[in-house]
Scaffold this motif. Structure first.
Motif, PDB file in Angstrom:
ATOM      1  N   HIS A  47       2.638   0.839   1.728  1.00 26.39           N
ATOM      2  CA  HIS A  47       1.855   1.671   1.238  1.00 26.39           C
ATOM      3  C   HIS A  47       2.304   1.675  -0.472  1.00 26.39           C
ATOM      4  CE1 HIS A  47       5.345   4.671   1.116  1.00 26.39           C
ATOM      5  NE2 HIS A  47       5.538   4.745   2.190  1.00 26.39           N
ATOM      6  N   GLU A  48       1.056   2.968  -0.763  1.00 26.98           N
ATOM      7  CA  GLU A  48       1.743   3.014  -2.539  1.00 26.98           C
ATOM      8  C   GLU A  48       3.273   3.666  -2.409  1.00 26.98           C
ATOM      9  OE1 GLU A  48      -1.011   4.385  -4.985  1.00 26.98           O
ATOM     10  OE2 GLU A  48      -1.739   2.065  -5.805  1.00 26.98           O
ATOM     11  N   THR A  49       3.905   3.722  -4.230  1.00 29.93           N
ATOM     12  CA  THR A  49       5.378   4.014  -3.288  1.00 29.93           C
ATOM     13  C   THR A  49       5.574   4.126  -5.311  1.00 29.93           C
ATOM     14  OG1 THR A  49       7.712   4.758  -3.215  1.00 29.93           O
ATOM     15  CG2 THR A  49       6.217   1.776  -2.936  1.00 29.93           C
ATOM     16  N   VAL A  50       6.492   5.065  -5.141  1.00 31.96           N
ATOM     17  CA  VAL A  50       6.914   4.605  -6.970  1.00 31.96           C
ATOM     18  C   VAL A  50       8.589   4.908  -6.734  1.00 31.96           C
ATOM     19  CG1 VAL A  50       5.395   6.745  -8.041  1.00 31.96           C
ATOM     20  CG2 VAL A  50       6.971   6.877  -6.753  1.00 31.96           C
ATOM     21  N   LYS A  51       8.692   4.340  -5.519  1.00 31.52           N
ATOM     22  CA  LYS A  51      10.498   4.441  -5.224  1.00 31.52           C
ATOM     23  C   LYS A  51      11.555   3.364  -6.776  1.00 31.52           C
ATOM     24  CE  LYS A  51      13.782   2.411  -2.014  1.00 31.52           C
ATOM     25  NZ  LYS A  51      14.724   3.434  -2.076  1.00 31.52           N
ATOM     26  N   TYR A  52      10.321   2.340  -6.267  1.00 33.58           N
ATOM     27  CA  TYR A  52      10.541   1.154  -7.382  1.00 33.58           C
ATOM     28  C   TYR A  52      10.007   1.190  -8.785  1.00 33.58           C
ATOM     29  CZ  TYR A  52      11.181  -0.586  -2.566  1.00 33.58           C
ATOM     30  OH  TYR A  52      10.642  -0.728  -1.275  1.00 33.58           O
ATOM     31  N   ARG A 112      -3.256  23.671 -12.909  1.00 38.22           N
ATOM     32  CA  ARG A 112      -3.223  22.376 -13.836  1.00 38.22           C
ATOM     33  C   ARG A 112      -4.203  22.311 -14.909  1.00 38.22           C
ATOM     34  NH1 ARG A 112      -2.933  18.049  -9.295  1.00 38.22           N
ATOM     35  NH2 ARG A 112      -1.242  18.531  -9.424  1.00 38.22           N
ATOM     36  N   ALA A 128       6.733  -1.125  -0.789  1.00 39.70           N
ATOM     37  CA  ALA A 128       5.461  -0.663  -1.668  1.00 39.70           C
ATOM     38  C   ALA A 128       4.236  -1.976  -0.351  1.00 39.70           C
ATOM     39  CB  ALA A 128       5.382  -1.535  -2.976  1.00 39.70           C
ATOM     40  N   ARG A 177      -5.269  10.616 -22.004  1.00 46.88           N
ATOM     41  CA  ARG A 177      -5.721  10.373 -20.540  1.00 46.88           C
ATOM     42  C   ARG A 177      -7.455   9.487 -21.134  1.00 46.88           C
ATOM     43  NH1 ARG A 177      -5.240  14.428 -17.914  1.00 46.88           N
ATOM     44  NH2 ARG A 177      -4.473  14.168 -16.345  1.00 46.88           N
ATOM     45  N   GLU A 187      10.560   7.683   2.009  1.00 49.67           N
ATOM     46  CA  GLU A 187      11.137   6.174   2.146  1.00 49.67           C
ATOM     47  C   GLU A 187      12.217   6.166   2.624  1.00 49.67           C
ATOM     48  OE1 GLU A 187       9.519   7.436  -0.505  1.00 49.67           O
ATOM     49  OE2 GLU A 187       7.844   6.459  -1.122  1.00 49.67           O
ATOM     50  N   GLU A 226       0.981  12.867 -12.896  1.00 52.03           N
ATOM     51  CA  GLU A 226       0.052  14.217 -13.033  1.00 52.03           C
ATOM     52  C   GLU A 226      -0.749  14.307 -11.613  1.00 52.03           C
ATOM     53  OE1 GLU A 226      -1.575  16.163 -16.229  1.00 52.03           O
ATOM     54  OE2 GLU A 226       0.987  16.170 -17.585  1.00 52.03           O
ATOM     55  N   GLY A 227      -0.291  13.633 -10.903  1.00 60.04           N
ATOM     56  CA  GLY A 227      -1.047  13.659  -9.375  1.00 60.04           C
ATOM     57  C   GLY A 227      -2.108  12.654  -9.651  1.00 60.04           C
ATOM     58  N   GLU A 228      -2.540  12.558 -10.115  1.00 53.13           N
ATOM     59  CA  GLU A 228      -3.646  11.234 -10.943  1.00 53.13           C
ATOM     60  C   GLU A 228      -2.764   9.472 -10.732  1.00 53.13           C
ATOM     61  OE1 GLU A 228      -6.943  11.583 -13.140  1.00 53.13           O
ATOM     62  OE2 GLU A 228      -5.205  12.716 -14.209  1.00 53.13           O
ATOM     63  N   ARG A 272       4.560 -11.966  -0.718  1.00 54.08           N
ATOM     64  CA  ARG A 272       5.760 -12.311  -1.478  1.00 54.08           C
ATOM     65  C   ARG A 272       6.895 -13.499  -0.958  1.00 54.08           C
ATOM     66  NH1 ARG A 272       6.668  -6.167  -2.014  1.00 54.08           N
ATOM     67  NH2 ARG A 272       6.813  -6.697   0.425  1.00 54.08           N
ATOM     68  N   TYR A 322      16.793   8.590  -0.302  1.00 58.16           N
ATOM     69  CA  TYR A 322      15.989   7.716  -1.180  1.00 58.16           C
ATOM     70  C   TYR A 322      16.105   6.625  -1.711  1.00 58.16           C
ATOM     71  CZ  TYR A 322      11.896   7.516  -4.579  1.00 58.16           C
ATOM     72  OH  TYR A 322      10.782   7.082  -4.605  1.00 58.16           O
TER      73      TYR A 322
END
Lengths: 388, 454
Positions: free
Chosen positions: A214-219, B290, A211, A11, B193, A245-247, B30, B165
């Protein structure tokens, strides 16, 4: 892709995540590791893991790498190996019989009865009871081992894909093969907005439908799978927002990264028709030159990726060759032409150029090949103002 | 033909210009369309209905509605109340009932009464197959399953949370009713989701442990499922609709060598924790772990601590005591809960009882549960897989060797033996290693256990 616990990155103070790559300088310890790993043939997965755990620290220390890097390489190499269950009797059958016996009798009696049934002694029965668990399966090596150079490439790509898999959004700059790269993103269910970089390259912000809210890591997985397509293009670059790591950190990559091109480069031409046309245009020795990479065009609320452009000192005309034939497809091309706000010509099989398409001066019908002089003439007409 | 007002698009809805303005719909650059997450379909449909507007592309028209009479289910009084309350809240909300009180029955009644095609979400593949069996038995029709290596879609389909999901964005327009078992899992915001991508207008959440009212988790579930519409605790049901339960806590000690190893492995971590907390007095456990994980010494201390926790969770004294208890209850049906999967395998080897963990394949898992119900085996060992939802009414004895996930896990485990049966008196043993982290964990979770009804 690698599990998150094995990702080697740092980081920076300005909130970036920087991948720690492997390079040619690492090949000596990789060869050492592969040789050690080769000795694992015939051992159980657990024994091999223990052996690797013992050698990871010394290798990491001697070569100034982190333990997790060495473990990560073993994880990748391990995927090439297969395993088998070392038991003369399927362990589930053994368990089923033994546990039902043990519900009625003492432990010793149950083991003795099971031993007689399976023609094994009691101790062997006990040792085989869970012989199908992952860590006691016996390892068989791959037919061909990876070379150190291959491991370097595989590691670097896996590392960066695992980071991108944690991305909420990716913005890429694409300088070639735009249609292919965009097409692949669509295939993966991703969505994009497009822009133009200062040097004229196309920028593409990629994410998924949800997305927007909201922010998502689904994709993230789709983005990671898309990455190799981007890497095939010369001069690419990428910025991603990565949750790790939560950031949320920023990942910057470009064509200078030591990443392999695992995907074949897309063909230069979409069709023989297009290839023939380019060749014919060259032979014409006209002032019009063929430009393959064309930025995205928005028309009728949709994105449009013209096949190519013809450019001269008079201006620039986008050219689309309608490639296949369904009523919907032809109708969509007509709508596109109606909505286009830039000079554009559509080449379409004359058997299908009906209705408004047949009347539009921007439409060139063709039978087998597009007539290059006719196309140039249409471009001239269009830019002189009579056809657009 | 009019353009579609509503089009389901990968877990979202593209909205035509004619659709009345609704909250949470955004302009999507988009595609240059208005877009809302699919779970807003209820709001959109309600707004359209209110002004008498016909929605073109109305997803409800594609849902074949086949209501059944829920009277056949012979609901208990509180189950019927829960269902009525849910219906009164526009078929959106969470029913909180203790484990064993028959939440599944409430869900099936909701399926009967609404008659809507339904997606049923549950946290694990073990639970998913149990739901499929139960739904098939009551509905008398094919029930789909997505997860556990299967992908069959039917009018009523069960999905694991993970599958939902991944795939709800492709399936979310098919179902009008969304049932979410163990709904509290979504309170933390992970994988929401799965719920957002469903357009179901009727939503039923089930849980034994609702998040605290006013908490962020409760607000999140409120938005995605609905408010808590019915709640009952153990105290309301133990002794009447749930079996009476006796809790027996058995303390054990570490042997001398185990104690020495435990203390040695914990020492560095405890020193580091003291230092860290002096420097960061406000830090919580996550921040502490952490923080320590950022240095090689800290990581070593964390590894040693983890080994110490494992040691305290299943020392030799617990292992020996477990043999005695299983022997004593040879004629009962018992479930052994351990903190770690390895301990469950140790328990299985020692006592020759089947084990169910994440490694157990679907077929063997089904065979073990069937054998347990038939009485062909008398006990099952498990770490976490049996914590939630598995219906084993025959189980009377729970032996909690150790826990790792806190009070919620504890309550769920006890619930496994509370399914009512004539003259049933459930018995829960809790084995606790004194003067270790194991004892502290036991103390923390103790206040959540049910009390015996007198």
């Amino acid at each position: 892709m690698l599990p998150v616990g094995l990702l080697d990155w740092r980081r920076t103070d300005d909130g970036r995540v920087v991948a720690r790559w492997l390079g040619t300088q690492d090949e000596s310890w990789l060869r050492e590791l592969v040789a050690e790993v080769a000795a694992s043939a015939g051992r159980t997965v657990g024994e091999a893991n223990e052996r690797i755990a013992e050698i990871v620290a010394p290798i990491a220390y001697r070569h100034g790498r982190s333990r997790r890097t060495v473990e990560a390489v073993w994880t990748l190499e391990r995927r090439r190996w297969s395993t088998r269950i070392a038991s003369p009797v399927p362990p589930p059958a053994l368990r089923r019989a033994l546990f039902e016996l043990a519900a009625e009798r003492s432990r010793e009696e149950a083991l003795a009865t099971a031993a007689a049934t399976f023609n094994l002694d009691s101790a062997r029965i006990e040792s085989l009871l869970f012989a199908d668990r992952a860590h006691v399966r016996v390892l068989s090596p791959p037919v061909t081992s990876a070379t150190a150079a291959e491991l370097v490439e595989e590691y670097n790509l896996s590392l960066v894909q695992a980071l991108v898999a944690r991305a909420t959004e990716v913005t890429a700059t694409i300088r070639a093969n735009l249609r292919r790269v965009v097409g692949y993103s669509k295939l993966l269910g991703l969505m994009a907005t497009f822009g133009e970089a200062a040097d004229g390259a196309t920028t593409m912000a990629l994410s998924g439908p949800l997305a927007l809210f909201h922010e998502t890591v689904k994709y993230g997985n789709a983005l990671a799978r898309w990455l190799p397509a981007l890497i095939t293009t010369p001069g690419w670059s990428l910025t991603a927002r990565v949750v790790i790591e939560g950031e949320t950190l920023r990942l910057d990559l470009d064509a200078g990264a030591p990443l392999p091109r695992t995907h074949a480069l897309p063909r230069a031409h979409d069709s023989k028709l297009e290839a023939q046309l380019e060749s014919d245009l060259r032979r014409l020795t006209s002032p019009w030159r063929f430009e393959r990479e064309v930025a995205v065009v928005r028309a009728d609320g949709r994105l449009f990726f013209p096949d190519f452009a013809l450019v001269s000192d008079k201006g620039r005309v986008l050219v689309e060759i309608a490639g296949f034939w369904t009523p919907d497809y032809v109708a969509s091309k007509a709508a596109l032409l109606r909505a286009a706000r830039v000079p554009m010509i559509m080449c379409i099989d004359e058997r299908h150029a009906h209705g408004e398409l047949a009347r539009d001066e921007r439409v060139i019908g063709f039978e087998k090949n597009v007539d290059a002089p006719g196309l140039v003439a249409a471009c001239e007409r269009l830019l002189s103002g009579s056809g657009c | 033909m009019l353009p579609k007002s509503v089009r389901f698009d990968r877990g979202t809805l593209e909205l035509g210009a004619d659709v009345p303005s609704v909250d949470h719909a955004l302009w999507d650059p988009r595609t240059e369309t208005r877009r809302a997450a699919a779970f807003r379909f209820h709001d959109i449909a309600t707004a359209a209905d209110a002004i008498g507007m016909e929605l073109h592309g109305d997803l409800r028209r594609n849902w074949s509605v086949r209501p059944l009479n829920a009277a056949a289910l012979e609901l208990r009084s509180y189950q019927a109340q829960a269902l009525a309350s849910w219906a009164a809240f526009s078929r959106r909300g969470v029913v909180a009932l203790p484990t064993g009180a028959g939440k599944t029955r409430v869900a099936i009644a909701a399926l009967f009464e609404t008659g809507l095609p339904a997606a049923d979400l549950c946290p694990t593949k073990v639970l998913a197959t149990a739901w499929v069996d139960e739904l098939r038995r009551h509905l008398g029709e094919a029930v789909g399953l997505v997860g556990d290596g299967q992908r069959s879609i039917e009018r009523v389909t069960v999905l694991t949370f993970e599958s939902a999901y991944r795939h709800m964005d492709a399936l979310g327009d098919r179902f009008g009713l969304l049932v979410v078992d163990e709904v509290h899992h979504f309170g933390g915001g992970a994988r929401v989701e799965a719920l957002e991508a469903s357009a179901a207008v009727a939503r039923l959440g089930l849980t034994a442990t609702m998040p605290e009212p006013g908490s962020e988790a409760a607000a999140r579930l409120g938005g995605l499922i609905g408010p808590t519409v019915f709640e009952m605790g153990y105290a309301d049901l133990v002794g009447t609709h749930l079996a009476n339960v006796a809790m027996v806590r058995v303390p054990v000690r570490l042997e001398v060598d185990e104690r020495a190893e435990y203390d040695a492995r914990m020492r560095v971590f405890l020193e580091m924790r003291r230092t860290f907390m002096r420097l960061h007095p406000e830090a919580d456990v996550v921040t502490l772990l952490r923080g320590l994980g950022r240095t090689p010494d800290g990581r070593r201390a964390l590894r040693d601590r983890a080994r110490a926790l494992e040691l305290a969770s299943f020392p030799r004294a617990k292992r020996s005591l477990l043999r005695t208890l299983l022997d004593r209850h040879r004629n009962d049906r018992a479930i052994v809960f351990t903190a770690f999967a390895e301990n469950a395998y140790d328990a299985a080897r020692d006592n020759l009882v089947p084990v169910i963990t994440g490694e157990t394949g679907a077929r063997e898992r089904q065979e073990i549960l069937a054998a347990f119900r038939d009485g062909r085996v008398r006990a099952i060992a498990s770490a976490r897989v049996l914590n939630e939802g598995i219906d084993v009414p025959e189980a009377r004895v729970a032996i909690i060797v150790a826990g790792a996930l806190g009070p919620r896990e504890h309550v769920q485990r006890i619930g496994r033996v509370l399914r009512p049966a004539p003259d049933k008196e459930a018995l829960v043993y809790e084995l606790v290693t004194t003067n270790t982290s194991d004892a502290r964990r036991a103390q923390q979770r103790a206040r959540y256990a049910p009390r015996r009804s007198t």
